[in-house]
Design a protein around this motif. Structure first.
Motif, PDB file in Angstrom:
ATOM      1  N   VAL A  63      30.286 -18.484 -36.102  1.00  0.00           N
ATOM      2  CA  VAL A  63      30.279 -19.332 -35.591  1.00  0.00           C
ATOM      3  C   VAL A  63      31.722 -19.818 -34.819  1.00  0.00           C
ATOM      4  N   PHE A  64      31.652 -18.876 -34.765  1.00  0.00           N
ATOM      5  CA  PHE A  64      33.286 -19.043 -33.375  1.00  0.00           C
ATOM      6  C   PHE A  64      33.189 -17.648 -32.423  1.00  0.00           C
ATOM      7  N   THR A  65      32.789 -17.792 -31.517  1.00  0.00           N
ATOM      8  CA  THR A  65      32.443 -16.647 -30.156  1.00  0.00           C
ATOM      9  C   THR A  65      33.305 -16.692 -29.638  1.00  0.00           C
ATOM     10  N   ALA A  66      33.854 -15.334 -27.898  1.00  0.00           N
ATOM     11  CA  ALA A  66      34.030 -15.374 -27.576  1.00  0.00           C
ATOM     12  C   ALA A  66      33.866 -16.971 -26.459  1.00  0.00           C
ATOM     13  N   ALA A  67      32.977 -16.761 -26.356  1.00  0.00           N
ATOM     14  CA  ALA A  67      32.805 -18.341 -25.760  1.00  0.00           C
ATOM     15  C   ALA A  67      33.554 -19.379 -25.780  1.00  0.00           C
ATOM     16  N   ASP A  68      34.142 -19.361 -27.191  1.00  0.00           N
ATOM     17  CA  ASP A  68      34.843 -20.562 -27.583  1.00  0.00           C
ATOM     18  C   ASP A  68      36.027 -21.040 -27.336  1.00  0.00           C
ATOM     19  N   PHE A  69      36.855 -19.685 -25.867  1.00  0.00           N
ATOM     20  CA  PHE A  69      38.094 -19.947 -25.804  1.00  0.00           C
ATOM     21  C   PHE A  69      37.508 -20.050 -24.358  1.00  0.00           C
ATOM     22  N   GLN A  70      39.828 -19.516 -23.709  1.00  0.00           N
ATOM     23  CA  GLN A  70      39.169 -19.730 -22.757  1.00  0.00           C
ATOM     24  C   GLN A  70      40.539 -19.368 -22.732  1.00  0.00           C
ATOM     25  N   TYR A  71      41.506 -18.830 -21.486  1.00  0.00           N
ATOM     26  CA  TYR A  71      42.855 -18.507 -21.312  1.00  0.00           C
ATOM     27  C   TYR A  71      43.530 -19.295 -20.555  1.00  0.00           C
ATOM     28  N   ASN A  72      44.519 -19.846 -20.378  1.00  0.00           N
ATOM     29  CA  ASN A  72      45.630 -20.403 -20.120  1.00  0.00           C
ATOM     30  C   ASN A  72      47.018 -19.827 -19.295  1.00  0.00           C
ATOM     31  N   LYS A  73      46.943 -19.078 -18.707  1.00  0.00           N
ATOM     32  CA  LYS A  73      48.313 -17.969 -17.848  1.00  0.00           C
ATOM     33  C   LYS A  73      48.044 -16.919 -19.169  1.00  0.00           C
ATOM     34  N   GLN A  74      49.251 -17.015 -19.876  1.00  0.00           N
ATOM     35  CA  GLN A  74      49.188 -15.643 -21.119  1.00  0.00           C
ATOM     36  C   GLN A  74      48.353 -16.257 -22.641  1.00  0.00           C
ATOM     37  N   ALA A  75      48.097 -17.816 -22.874  1.00  0.00           N
ATOM     38  CA  ALA A  75      47.236 -17.496 -24.268  1.00  0.00           C
ATOM     39  C   ALA A  75      45.977 -18.372 -24.296  1.00  0.00           C
ATOM     40  N   CYS A  76      45.213 -17.459 -25.168  1.00  0.00           N
ATOM     41  CA  CYS A  76      43.974 -17.738 -25.286  1.00  0.00           C
ATOM     42  C   CYS A  76      43.621 -18.986 -26.194  1.00  0.00           C
ATOM     43  N   LEU A  77      42.944 -20.060 -25.882  1.00  0.00           N
ATOM     44  CA  LEU A  77      42.828 -21.235 -26.443  1.00  0.00           C
ATOM     45  C   LEU A  77      41.153 -21.668 -27.174  1.00  0.00           C
ATOM     46  N   LEU A  78      41.186 -22.273 -27.735  1.00  0.00           N
ATOM     47  CA  LEU A  78      40.275 -23.141 -28.181  1.00  0.00           C
ATOM     48  C   LEU A  78      39.535 -24.099 -26.266  1.00  0.00           C
ATOM     49  N   THR A  79      38.188 -23.580 -26.261  1.00  0.00           N
ATOM     50  CA  THR A  79      37.942 -25.242 -25.204  1.00  0.00           C
ATOM     51  C   THR A  79      37.671 -26.173 -26.154  1.00  0.00           C
ATOM     52  N   LYS A  80      37.057 -27.132 -25.193  1.00  0.00           N
ATOM     53  CA  LYS A  80      36.814 -28.558 -25.998  1.00  0.00           C
ATOM     54  C   LYS A  80      35.814 -28.430 -26.815  1.00  0.00           C
ATOM     55  N   ALA A  81      34.510 -27.752 -26.281  1.00  0.00           N
ATOM     56  CA  ALA A  81      33.556 -27.344 -27.388  1.00  0.00           C
ATOM     57  C   ALA A  81      34.158 -25.992 -28.859  1.00  0.00           C
ATOM     58  N   GLY A  82      34.648 -25.817 -28.512  1.00  0.00           N
ATOM     59  CA  GLY A  82      35.115 -24.347 -28.952  1.00  0.00           C
ATOM     60  C   GLY A  82      36.036 -25.148 -30.174  1.00  0.00           C
ATOM     61  N   GLN A  83      36.878 -26.262 -29.762  1.00  0.00           N
ATOM     62  CA  GLN A  83      37.418 -27.359 -30.461  1.00  0.00           C
ATOM     63  C   GLN A  83      36.986 -27.810 -31.374  1.00  0.00           C
ATOM     64  N   LYS A  84      35.612 -28.902 -31.301  1.00  0.00           N
ATOM     65  CA  LYS A  84      34.630 -29.342 -31.786  1.00  0.00           C
ATOM     66  C   LYS A  84      34.698 -28.587 -33.004  1.00  0.00           C
ATOM     67  N   VAL A  85      33.895 -27.025 -33.150  1.00  0.00           N
ATOM     68  CA  VAL A  85      33.004 -26.291 -33.903  1.00  0.00           C
ATOM     69  C   VAL A  85      33.752 -26.171 -34.519  1.00  0.00           C
ATOM     70  N   PHE A  86      35.880 -25.691 -34.473  1.00  0.00           N
ATOM     71  CA  PHE A  86      36.335 -25.085 -35.280  1.00  0.00           C
ATOM     72  C   PHE A  86      36.733 -26.161 -35.989  1.00  0.00           C
ATOM     73  N   TYR A  87      37.145 -27.568 -35.853  1.00  0.00           N
ATOM     74  CA  TYR A  87      37.612 -28.624 -36.598  1.00  0.00           C
ATOM     75  C   TYR A  87      36.270 -28.806 -37.835  1.00  0.00           C
ATOM     76  N   SER A  88      35.343 -28.595 -37.119  1.00  0.00           N
ATOM     77  CA  SER A  88      34.628 -28.994 -38.150  1.00  0.00           C
ATOM     78  C   SER A  88      34.579 -28.131 -38.616  1.00  0.00           C
ATOM     79  N   SER A  89      34.146 -26.740 -38.718  1.00  0.00           N
ATOM     80  CA  SER A  89      33.974 -25.771 -40.013  1.00  0.00           C
ATOM     81  C   SER A  89      35.579 -26.081 -40.801  1.00  0.00           C
ATOM     82  N   TRP A  90      36.932 -25.930 -39.928  1.00  0.00           N
ATOM     83  CA  TRP A  90      38.033 -26.058 -40.499  1.00  0.00           C
ATOM     84  C   TRP A  90      37.668 -27.102 -41.907  1.00  0.00           C
ATOM     85  N   PHE A  91      37.680 -28.139 -41.614  1.00  0.00           N
ATOM     86  CA  PHE A  91      38.050 -29.473 -42.363  1.00  0.00           C
ATOM     87  C   PHE A  91      36.506 -29.896 -43.615  1.00  0.00           C
TER      88      PHE A  91
END
Length: 292
Positions: free
Chosen positions: A236-264
């Motif tokens: 449901v989530f893969t490495a492609a749903d994440f991006q790196y900002n400096k040292q932080a690993c964060l969800l991409t915009k597309a990844g956020q859409k997948v995550f929040y839909s699944s979470w709620f």
């Protein structure tokens, strides 16, 4: 019903003729009917008027303000009698009772984590022969061994240990985000039951935090971690749903859409279960007082 997520700074949200007005200095303004919203999630650097917050509460819409380390949730919680708070104050003031409950919380977490380790085919965490003298040290040792097992299992996915601030890989990012969101999921049923969220058992009171929520989250932590494992294994989530900002690993915009839909979607199925958990905690306080 939908979830609206805004995490780009400089957005301004207000109420205009019963509609949600969204403006940004570099984008065209938008108007959205509040009836179509189930919840609104906003990140840092976004302004929102008090009129809009009040209207969201009146309509039963959830507002979640999401930061890097914590989140705030505004909702119209149902009222509850104050008798439980008096009971809670009494229990917390008893040193031996509080220590026993704190150990029960840690043991509940250990048993939940062992279910996960067993499912992953990894060595489980051993139970102590008696109540440890130093509960904080005991808990730290459990956590160290637990995350070492995760490191063995998820090494191929870039997980090299639990890293919270900032999370440096997708697994850590999911662990941190779900833990943050769980605070608001637990706050509503605990408040509805009548608990004082700031008065903790295991997590010390006095650090401007909802200590009781952190306590109860120990009882649901393995459930969150199992959900992450299932989502990851099912891609449901893969490495492609994440991006790196400096040292932080964060969800991409597309990844956020997948995550929040699944979470709620998952939260809807958990709602009554968390309500029942709050009731069981209430009953536990009553039983403890009866034993004294």
């Amino acid at each position: 019903m939908t979830t609206l997520i805004l995490d780009t700074p400089n957005h301004a949200l207000s109420l205009e003729g019963g509609l949600l007005h969204i403006s940004h200095p570099e984008q065209s303004a938008r108007l959205l009917p509040l009836a179509e919203l189930e919840r609104l999630i906003i990140g840092k650097g976004i302004s929102i008027t008090s009129d809009l917050q009040i209207k969201l509460s009146e309509l039963g819409k959830e507002l979640i303000l999401l930061g890097q380390k914590s989140c705030a949730s505004i909702f119209n919680a149902s009222s509850a009698p104050n008798s439980l708070r008096l009971l809670q104050y009494h229990v917390v003031s008893q040193v031996n009772t509080r220590r026993k409950l704190a150990f029960d919380i840690i043991e509940a977490r250990r048993k939940g984590q062992n279910k996960i380790l067993n499912r992953l085919g990894l060595p489980c965490l051993s139970a102590p022969e008696s109540v440890p003298d130093n509960l904080m040290l005991y808990e730290a040792e459990l956590s160290r061994h637990y995350w070492q097992q995760w490191r063995t299992y998820f090494a191929g996915d870039g997980f090299h240990g639990r890293e919270r601030q900032p999370p440096k890989d997708p697994i850590n990012a999911l662990l941190s985000l779900t833990s943050t969101l769980e605070d608001s999921a637990l706050a509503a049923p605990l408040l509805a039951e009548g608990f004082d969220l700031t008065l903790g058992i295991h997590h010390a009171t006095g650090y401007r935090r909802a200590s009781l929520v952190l306590d109860i989250k120990e009882l649901t932590r393995s459930e969150l971690e199992l959900w992450i494992i299932n989502q990851w294994h099912n891609q449901v989530f893969t490495a492609a749903d994440f991006q790196y900002n400096k040292q932080a690993c964060l969800l991409t915009k597309a990844g956020q859409k997948v995550f929040y839909s699944s979470w709620f979607h998952w939260q809807k199925s958990r709602k009554e279960k968390l309500r029942e958990l709050a009731r069981r905690c209430h009953q536990k306080f009553i039983e403890v007082c009866d034993e004294q």
